[in-house]
Design an enzyme around this catalytic site. Structure first.
Site, PDB file in Angstrom:
ATOM      1  N   HIS A  64       5.911   0.689  -2.100  1.00  0.00           N
ATOM      2  CA  HIS A  64       6.259   2.042  -2.512  1.00  0.00           C
ATOM      3  C   HIS A  64       5.789   2.998  -1.421  1.00  0.00           C
ATOM      4  O   HIS A  64       4.716   2.809  -0.832  1.00  0.00           O
ATOM      5  CB  HIS A  64       5.609   2.390  -3.853  1.00  0.00           C
ATOM      6  CG  HIS A  64       6.428   1.965  -5.028  1.00  0.00           C
ATOM      7  ND1 HIS A  64       5.920   1.874  -6.317  1.00  0.00           N
ATOM      8  CD2 HIS A  64       7.755   1.609  -5.128  1.00  0.00           C
ATOM      9  CE1 HIS A  64       6.881   1.470  -7.137  1.00  0.00           C
ATOM     10  NE2 HIS A  64       7.990   1.312  -6.451  1.00  0.00           N
ATOM     11  N   ASP A  66       4.400   5.865  -1.109  1.00  0.00           N
ATOM     12  CA  ASP A  66       3.101   6.538  -1.065  1.00  0.00           C
ATOM     13  C   ASP A  66       1.974   5.594  -0.653  1.00  0.00           C
ATOM     14  O   ASP A  66       0.831   6.022  -0.517  1.00  0.00           O
ATOM     15  CB  ASP A  66       2.782   7.195  -2.419  1.00  0.00           C
ATOM     16  CG  ASP A  66       2.822   6.234  -3.588  1.00  0.00           C
ATOM     17  OD1 ASP A  66       3.602   5.272  -3.549  1.00  0.00           O
ATOM     18  OD2 ASP A  66       2.074   6.456  -4.565  1.00  0.00           O
ATOM     19  N   HIS A  67       2.308   4.322  -0.403  1.00  0.00           N
ATOM     20  CA  HIS A  67       1.296   3.367   0.041  1.00  0.00           C
ATOM     21  C   HIS A  67       1.560   2.862   1.458  1.00  0.00           C
ATOM     22  O   HIS A  67       0.752   2.093   1.989  1.00  0.00           O
ATOM     23  CB  HIS A  67       1.223   2.182  -0.924  1.00  0.00           C
ATOM     24  CG  HIS A  67       0.711   2.578  -2.282  1.00  0.00           C
ATOM     25  ND1 HIS A  67      -0.578   2.359  -2.692  1.00  0.00           N
ATOM     26  CD2 HIS A  67       1.326   3.224  -3.300  1.00  0.00           C
ATOM     27  CE1 HIS A  67      -0.738   2.833  -3.916  1.00  0.00           C
ATOM     28  NE2 HIS A  67       0.408   3.369  -4.302  1.00  0.00           N
TER      29      HIS A  67
END
Length: 310
Positions: A64, A66-67
């Protein structure tokens, strides 16, 4: 010897003016391991005065944005800095498929190799081991394949008690076997347990990073007795149903895992952008597990040396 975690980002989904997406740095005796690499990670590394060149291993919990949206920029910067050492990336197999075209287009002249290590996020497996640490994948339950990471410190071989060497007139061969865990068998058949013969410098320390996941009631048993646990806590009690629907945990659920695991300390993070303050997260978690702290940007959590067995 240092064993510490520096929080570089603690927000979920979106960066805010005060919180960056997920990224952490584990320091084991000045060997650095980057865990997730959300947008802005390299800026946070600079703010915390961490030398980029000391990072040789990066662990990505899941794909994902945001990682991992900070990963491409970090790799490019390392190339501009003239890095020579290989950079090792541990992630779901799809990371290489997604990133190879970008590396070929934007970073074709990198002076170092980017080495991809595919991991199975559904299995508890040792995925990396060196002379400082052993890393095990921790299967989690999110909307896509996700795993956490358990870092266990490796310590040198123990010393043999001088009194035992003299008392039992130990040979070099016997000393080597005892250092590697063997008991001592005497001529009369008596067994002297290994722990009675050795002195350990200190006990191995441990850190578990549990990224995006639903509450897993059985996880605590798997992580029993670790020193430091990071567990995502995207929502508070008010959004418990939303947490379950989106594959996340609440602060209280993170604390329940920590309590069951009997960890030394819990860190909670991956906060929803709807909350500007994190007080409510801390309050709800501490009702279950008092030894809870917020994963605030720039916070450093150290695990002290634990005395050896004497």
């Amino acid at each position: 010897m240092v064993f510490s975690v520096t929080i570089l980002g603690s927000n979920s989904a979106l960066p805010t003016s005060e919180r960056y997406p997920t990224a952490q740095l584990l320091n084991v005796a000045e060997r650095f391991y980057l865990i997730d690499c959300g947008e802005g990670t390299q800026m946070q590394l600079r703010r915390n005065k961490i030398k980029f060149t000391k990072i040789n291993h990066i662990f990505i919990s899941h794909l994902h944005g945001d990682h991992l949206f900070g990963l491409m920029g970090l790799i490019s910067t390392l190339g501009l800095m003239g890095r020579q050492a290989d950079l090792h990336l541990f992630a779901h197999v799809d990371l290489e498929r997604l990133y190879r075209p970008h590396l070929d287009y934007f970073c074709a002249d990198l002076p170092f190799k980017v080495v991809f290590h595919a991991i199975d996020p559904h299995q508890w497996l040792i995925i990396h081991e060196d002379d400082k640490v052993m890393v095990t994948s921790v299967p989690l339950r999110h909307r896509i394949a996700t795993c956490g990471f358990l870092f266990t410190e490796k310590i040198g071989l123990p010393n043999i008690r001088k009194s035992c060497i003299e008392q039992y007139e130990l040979s070099i061969a016997e000393i080597v076997k005892i250092k590697n865990g063997a008991d001592l068998r005497l001529d009369d058949g008596t067994i002297v347990p290994n722990d009675d013969l050795i002195v350990r410098s200190h006990l191995p320390r441990s850190y578990a990073f549990c990224s995006d996941t639903k509450y897993i009631p059985s996880l605590g048993e798997k992580l029993k007795g670790i020193d430091l646990l990071y567990h995502e806590a995207t929502f508070t009690d008010a959004e418990k149903d939303l947490a379950k629907k989106t594959g996340h945990s609440t602060a209280r659920q993170a604390a329940m895992v920590a309590k069951q695991a009997e960890v030394g300390k819990l860190i909670i993070g991956h906060f929803s952008s709807r909350y500007k303050q994190t007080d409510v997260y801390l309050e709800q978690a501490r009702e279950v597990f008092p030894l809870t702290e917020i994963a605030g940007e720039g916070c450093v959590f150290e695990v002290a040396v634990k005395p050896g067995i004497f």
